[in-house]
Design a protein around this motif. Structure first.
Motif, PDB file in Angstrom:
ATOM      1  N   ARG A  41      65.487  74.731  59.759  1.00  0.00           N
ATOM      2  CA  ARG A  41      66.054  75.633  60.764  1.00  0.00           C
ATOM      3  C   ARG A  41      67.578  75.739  60.659  1.00  0.00           C
ATOM      4  NH1 ARG A  41      63.882  78.994  64.932  1.00  0.00           N
ATOM      5  NH2 ARG A  41      62.037  78.104  63.944  1.00  0.00           N
ATOM      6  N   GLU A 122      65.611  65.841  54.845  1.00  0.00           N
ATOM      7  CA  GLU A 122      66.287  66.313  56.055  1.00  0.00           C
ATOM      8  C   GLU A 122      65.618  65.782  57.323  1.00  0.00           C
ATOM      9  OE1 GLU A 122      69.084  67.637  56.693  1.00  0.00           O
ATOM     10  OE2 GLU A 122      68.871  68.511  58.681  1.00  0.00           O
ATOM     11  N   SER A 150      57.406  71.379  64.784  1.00  0.00           N
ATOM     12  CA  SER A 150      58.491  71.729  63.849  1.00  0.00           C
ATOM     13  C   SER A 150      58.528  70.718  62.702  1.00  0.00           C
ATOM     14  CB  SER A 150      59.833  71.697  64.594  1.00  0.00           C
ATOM     15  OG  SER A 150      60.134  70.374  65.002  1.00  0.00           O
ATOM     16  N   GLY A 151      59.339  70.997  61.706  1.00  0.00           N
ATOM     17  CA  GLY A 151      59.523  70.019  60.626  1.00  0.00           C
ATOM     18  C   GLY A 151      59.967  68.683  61.200  1.00  0.00           C
ATOM     19  N   ILE A 152      60.965  68.719  62.057  1.00  0.00           N
ATOM     20  CA  ILE A 152      61.450  67.494  62.702  1.00  0.00           C
ATOM     21  C   ILE A 152      60.340  66.857  63.545  1.00  0.00           C
ATOM     22  CG2 ILE A 152      62.984  66.664  64.557  1.00  0.00           C
ATOM     23  CD1 ILE A 152      64.656  67.128  62.153  1.00  0.00           C
ATOM     24  N   CYS A 171      54.987  71.976  72.578  1.00  0.00           N
ATOM     25  CA  CYS A 171      55.013  73.027  71.560  1.00  0.00           C
ATOM     26  C   CYS A 171      54.591  74.346  72.214  1.00  0.00           C
ATOM     27  CB  CYS A 171      54.085  72.671  70.403  1.00  0.00           C
ATOM     28  SG  CYS A 171      52.433  72.315  70.967  1.00  0.00           S
ATOM     29  N   GLY A 172      54.669  75.431  71.424  1.00  0.00           N
ATOM     30  CA  GLY A 172      54.580  76.760  72.029  1.00  0.00           C
ATOM     31  C   GLY A 172      53.261  77.482  71.948  1.00  0.00           C
ATOM     32  N   LYS A 176      49.464  74.937  67.587  1.00  0.00           N
ATOM     33  CA  LYS A 176      50.461  73.875  67.388  1.00  0.00           C
ATOM     34  C   LYS A 176      50.062  72.623  68.168  1.00  0.00           C
ATOM     35  CE  LYS A 176      54.442  76.824  66.341  1.00  0.00           C
ATOM     36  NZ  LYS A 176      55.787  77.254  66.712  1.00  0.00           N
ATOM     37  N   TYR A 191      53.763  74.433  76.220  1.00  0.00           N
ATOM     38  CA  TYR A 191      54.646  74.671  77.373  1.00  0.00           C
ATOM     39  C   TYR A 191      54.481  76.065  77.986  1.00  0.00           C
ATOM     40  CZ  TYR A 191      57.742  76.782  73.815  1.00  0.00           C
ATOM     41  OH  TYR A 191      58.246  77.533  72.791  1.00  0.00           O
ATOM     42  N   ILE A 235      69.200  66.707  69.646  1.00  0.00           N
ATOM     43  CA  ILE A 235      69.611  67.065  68.278  1.00  0.00           C
ATOM     44  C   ILE A 235      69.730  68.573  68.089  1.00  0.00           C
ATOM     45  CG2 ILE A 235      68.783  64.923  67.217  1.00  0.00           C
ATOM     46  CD1 ILE A 235      66.389  66.655  66.147  1.00  0.00           C
ATOM     47  N   ALA A 236      69.455  69.357  69.113  1.00  0.00           N
ATOM     48  CA  ALA A 236      69.704  70.800  69.050  1.00  0.00           C
ATOM     49  C   ALA A 236      69.716  71.322  70.480  1.00  0.00           C
ATOM     50  CB  ALA A 236      68.621  71.514  68.233  1.00  0.00           C
ATOM     51  N   SER A 260      73.315  63.717  68.209  1.00  0.00           N
ATOM     52  CA  SER A 260      74.112  63.651  66.988  1.00  0.00           C
ATOM     53  C   SER A 260      73.783  64.829  66.091  1.00  0.00           C
ATOM     54  CB  SER A 260      73.830  62.349  66.223  1.00  0.00           C
ATOM     55  OG  SER A 260      72.568  62.423  65.585  1.00  0.00           O
ATOM     56  N   LEU A 262      73.665  65.454  61.827  1.00  0.00           N
ATOM     57  CA  LEU A 262      73.663  64.645  60.607  1.00  0.00           C
ATOM     58  C   LEU A 262      74.578  65.194  59.517  1.00  0.00           C
ATOM     59  CD1 LEU A 262      72.259  62.311  59.019  1.00  0.00           C
ATOM     60  CD2 LEU A 262      70.523  63.981  58.338  1.00  0.00           C
ATOM     61  N   ASN A 313      59.296  81.558  64.630  1.00  0.00           N
ATOM     62  CA  ASN A 313      58.691  80.334  65.195  1.00  0.00           C
ATOM     63  C   ASN A 313      57.225  80.210  64.822  1.00  0.00           C
ATOM     64  OD1 ASN A 313      61.101  79.600  66.413  1.00  0.00           O
ATOM     65  ND2 ASN A 313      60.616  80.652  68.322  1.00  0.00           N
TER      66      ASN A 313
HETATM   67  N1  LIG Z   1      71.133  67.305  64.871  1.00  0.00           N
HETATM   68  C1  LIG Z   1      70.678  67.202  63.642  1.00  0.00           C
HETATM   69  O1  LIG Z   1      71.149  66.395  62.850  1.00  0.00           O
HETATM   70  C2  LIG Z   1      69.565  68.100  63.206  1.00  0.00           C
HETATM   71  C3  LIG Z   1      69.028  67.967  61.914  1.00  0.00           C
HETATM   72  C4  LIG Z   1      67.954  68.798  61.551  1.00  0.00           C
HETATM   73  C5  LIG Z   1      67.440  69.730  62.447  1.00  0.00           C
HETATM   74  N2  LIG Z   1      68.026  69.829  63.683  1.00  0.00           N
HETATM   75  C6  LIG Z   1      67.500  70.801  64.656  1.00  0.00           C
HETATM   76  O2  LIG Z   1      66.204  70.418  65.011  1.00  0.00           O
HETATM   77  C7  LIG Z   1      65.435  71.585  65.342  1.00  0.00           C
HETATM   78  C8  LIG Z   1      64.153  71.565  64.563  1.00  0.00           C
HETATM   79  O3  LIG Z   1      64.465  71.806  63.202  1.00  0.00           O
HETATM   80  P1  LIG Z   1      63.308  72.173  62.178  1.00  0.00           P
HETATM   81  O4  LIG Z   1      63.926  72.536  60.880  1.00  0.00           O
HETATM   82  O5  LIG Z   1      62.289  71.107  62.225  1.00  0.00           O
HETATM   83  O6  LIG Z   1      62.769  73.487  62.911  1.00  0.00           O
HETATM   84  P2  LIG Z   1      61.506  74.416  62.676  1.00  0.00           P
HETATM   85  O7  LIG Z   1      60.501  73.732  61.813  1.00  0.00           O
HETATM   86  O8  LIG Z   1      62.051  75.723  62.311  1.00  0.00           O
HETATM   87  O9  LIG Z   1      60.882  74.515  64.147  1.00  0.00           O
HETATM   88  C9  LIG Z   1      61.621  74.851  65.246  1.00  0.00           C
HETATM   89  C10 LIG Z   1      60.650  75.054  66.433  1.00  0.00           C
HETATM   90  O10 LIG Z   1      61.415  74.982  67.630  1.00  0.00           O
HETATM   91  C11 LIG Z   1      60.727  75.714  68.616  1.00  0.00           C
HETATM   92  N3  LIG Z   1      61.708  76.558  69.297  1.00  0.00           N
HETATM   93  C12 LIG Z   1      62.428  77.563  68.790  1.00  0.00           C
HETATM   94  N4  LIG Z   1      63.217  78.108  69.717  1.00  0.00           N
HETATM   95  C13 LIG Z   1      62.999  77.415  70.852  1.00  0.00           C
HETATM   96  C14 LIG Z   1      63.512  77.489  72.172  1.00  0.00           C
HETATM   97  N5  LIG Z   1      64.440  78.381  72.527  1.00  0.00           N
HETATM   98  N6  LIG Z   1      63.059  76.603  73.096  1.00  0.00           N
HETATM   99  C15 LIG Z   1      62.128  75.690  72.764  1.00  0.00           C
HETATM  100  N7  LIG Z   1      61.591  75.568  71.522  1.00  0.00           N
HETATM  101  C16 LIG Z   1      62.016  76.436  70.590  1.00  0.00           C
HETATM  102  C17 LIG Z   1      59.647  76.554  67.942  1.00  0.00           C
HETATM  103  O11 LIG Z   1      58.406  75.907  68.163  1.00  0.00           O
HETATM  104  P3  LIG Z   1      57.504  76.235  69.446  1.00  0.00           P
HETATM  105  O12 LIG Z   1      56.736  77.474  69.113  1.00  0.00           O
HETATM  106  O13 LIG Z   1      56.655  75.022  69.566  1.00  0.00           O
HETATM  107  O14 LIG Z   1      58.442  76.430  70.594  1.00  0.00           O
HETATM  108  C18 LIG Z   1      60.005  76.429  66.471  1.00  0.00           C
HETATM  109  O15 LIG Z   1      58.882  76.536  65.634  1.00  0.00           O
HETATM  110  C19 LIG Z   1      66.306  72.790  65.014  1.00  0.00           C
HETATM  111  O16 LIG Z   1      66.866  73.305  66.197  1.00  0.00           O
HETATM  112  C20 LIG Z   1      67.385  72.217  64.116  1.00  0.00           C
HETATM  113  O17 LIG Z   1      68.588  72.928  64.206  1.00  0.00           O
HETATM  114  C21 LIG Z   1      69.056  69.046  64.071  1.00  0.00           C
END
Ligand SMILES: NC(=O)c1ccc[n+]([C@@H]2O[C@H](COP(=O)([O-])OP(=O)(O)OC[C@H]3O[C@@H](n4cnc5c(N)ncnc54)[C@H](OP(=O)(O)O)[C@@H]3O)[C@@H](O)[C@H]2O)c1
Length: 327
Positions: A41, A122, A150-152, A171-172, A176, A191, A235-236, A260, A262, A313
């Motif tokens: 993402r 990641e 999600s991947g995370i 999840c949505g 899922k 949700y 984390i987001a 945090s 990363l 999504n």
């Molecule tokens: N801080 C860090 O170090 C770090 C590192 C990596 C990733 N991240 C963050 O972690 C999140 C997940 O990453 P990913 O690559 O695993 O993502 P992903 O596989 O693309 O999945 C993200 C999921 O988040 C849900 N979502 C999207 N918009 C939303 C909203 N407004 N409210 C609630 N849920 C929502 C959706 O699932 P549903 O249909 O279930 O809602 C979507 O499929 C991302 O936001 C990414 O930026 C942070």
């Protein structure tokens, strides 16, 4: 080499194959001939112009790769030419060659293909660092994962279960939900149909750790759900960055609110996570008790199709780019 450029900030179709010079490994780096690159993402946010690469990072998107080391810089310890590795990178993954700090390289786990290994760094680095190091999740405790499919989320569910925690997820949609429960969540909550703030108290009273990607919109409910000494790790902020926090509740229940990112951390920090993963997690990938969850793969040139799926999504688990002619 061929790399995918972000032509200008915008939708998936701004991702364009282009010719680029090979990157040069600096001190402590490995040059990897990429076989596969994971899609995350944050790559979509970078494409939209909302998440610029940190200083010194490649402008080519891509935070994780797997392939073969073809050259090393001075003082690149622990990797040699010919090693099959996967690596966490600060950018540059959507390309035929990519530079990674040697300390951020891990061997491709025995039994896994480069495509499977490219889906690991990641999310495994992020979840290890936030759920176990920062969040301090212990065996016997409980974890709530928002964005469970999600991947995370799929990584967090599996890792927390593997280390003896009870896991709940949100999840949505119902597909899922079933997916999260199959992966090991005791109960996943769609949700759109149920309110997790009502369901979790019925199931477990409260939880010890929450891994949150929503932020402001969930803050009040998250704080209410945490057990005494609970930890909220953000984390987001997909649901906003500013909200009101009940400090009395934080104080009375001795809560910790943290978070945090990363990507901007230095190789020393990421190298320490790599060592912990190699010791504690890689054996579980090699015995098959943990696995990368990959929904689909695409040729590198079709990165836009992968981004469109994430933007909508519609993905569950990870998407991976295959690099033609890679090792
Ligand atoms: N801080 C860090 O170090 C770090 C590192 C990596 C990733 N991240 C963050 O972690 C999140 C997940 O990453 P990913 O690559 O695993 O993502 P992903 O596989 O693309 O999945 C993200 C999921 O988040 C849900 N979502 C999207 N918009 C939303 C909203 N407004 N409210 C609630 N849920 C929502 C959706 O699932 P549903 O249909 O279930 O809602 C979507 O499929 C991302 O936001 C990414 O930026 C942070």
């Amino acid at each position: 080499m061929t790399a995918i450029e972000i032509r200008e900030p915008g939708g998936p179709d701004v991702l364009t194959p282009a010719r680029r010079a090979l990157p040069t490994p600096g001190d402590g780096d490995a040059l990897i001939r990429v076989a596969a690159a994971g899609v995350n993402r944050p790559d979509c946010l970078q494409r939209q112009g909302l998440y610029p690469p940190p200083p010194g990072a490649s402008d080519v998107p891509g935070l994780e790769v797997a392939g073969t080391v073809v050259a090393t810089g001075a003082d690149a310890e622990g990797v040699e030419v010919g090693d099959r590795v996967c690596a966490l990178v600060t950018g540059g993954g959507y390309a035929e060659y990519c530079v990674a700090p040697a300390v951020q390289c891990l061997p491709i786990p025995a039994g896994l293909s480069p495509i499977e290994a490219a889906a690991l760094p990641e999310t495994f680095f992020t979840v290890w660092s936030n759920v176990f190091d920062r969040g301090g999740l212990q065996a016997g405790e409980s974890l709530l994962v928002h964005g469970g499919a999600s991947g995370i989320g799929t990584t967090a569910i599996q890792l927390a279960r593997a280390f003896g925690a009870r896991v709940f997820a949100t999840c949505g949609d119902d597909a899922k939900r079933a997916f999260c429960e199959k992966l090991g969540a005791e109960r996943a909550i769609n949700y759109r149909e149920e309110n997790f703030a009502d369901v979790i108290p019925e199931l477990a009273g409260g939880v010890d750790v929450i891994l949150d990607i929503v932020g402001a919109k969930y803050l009040a409910a998250n704080i209410k759900l945490l057990n005494p000494d609970g930890r909220l790790v953000i984390i987001a902020v997909l649901g906003g960055a500013k909200a009101e926090l009940n400090l009395a509740r934080v104080m009375m229940n001795r809560l910790c609110v943290t978070g945090s990112t990363l990507r901007a951390r230095d190789p020393g920090f990421k190298g320490a996570i790599a060592r912990a993963l190699r010791e504690r997690v890689w054996p579980r990938l090699e015995d098959g008790s943990l696995r990368p969850i990959i929904q689909a793969t695409f040729p590198l040139a079709d990165a836009a199709r992968a981004h469109a799926l994430l933007d909508a999504n519609r993905s569950m688990g990870k998407l991976v780019l295959r690099v033609e002619g890679g090792p």
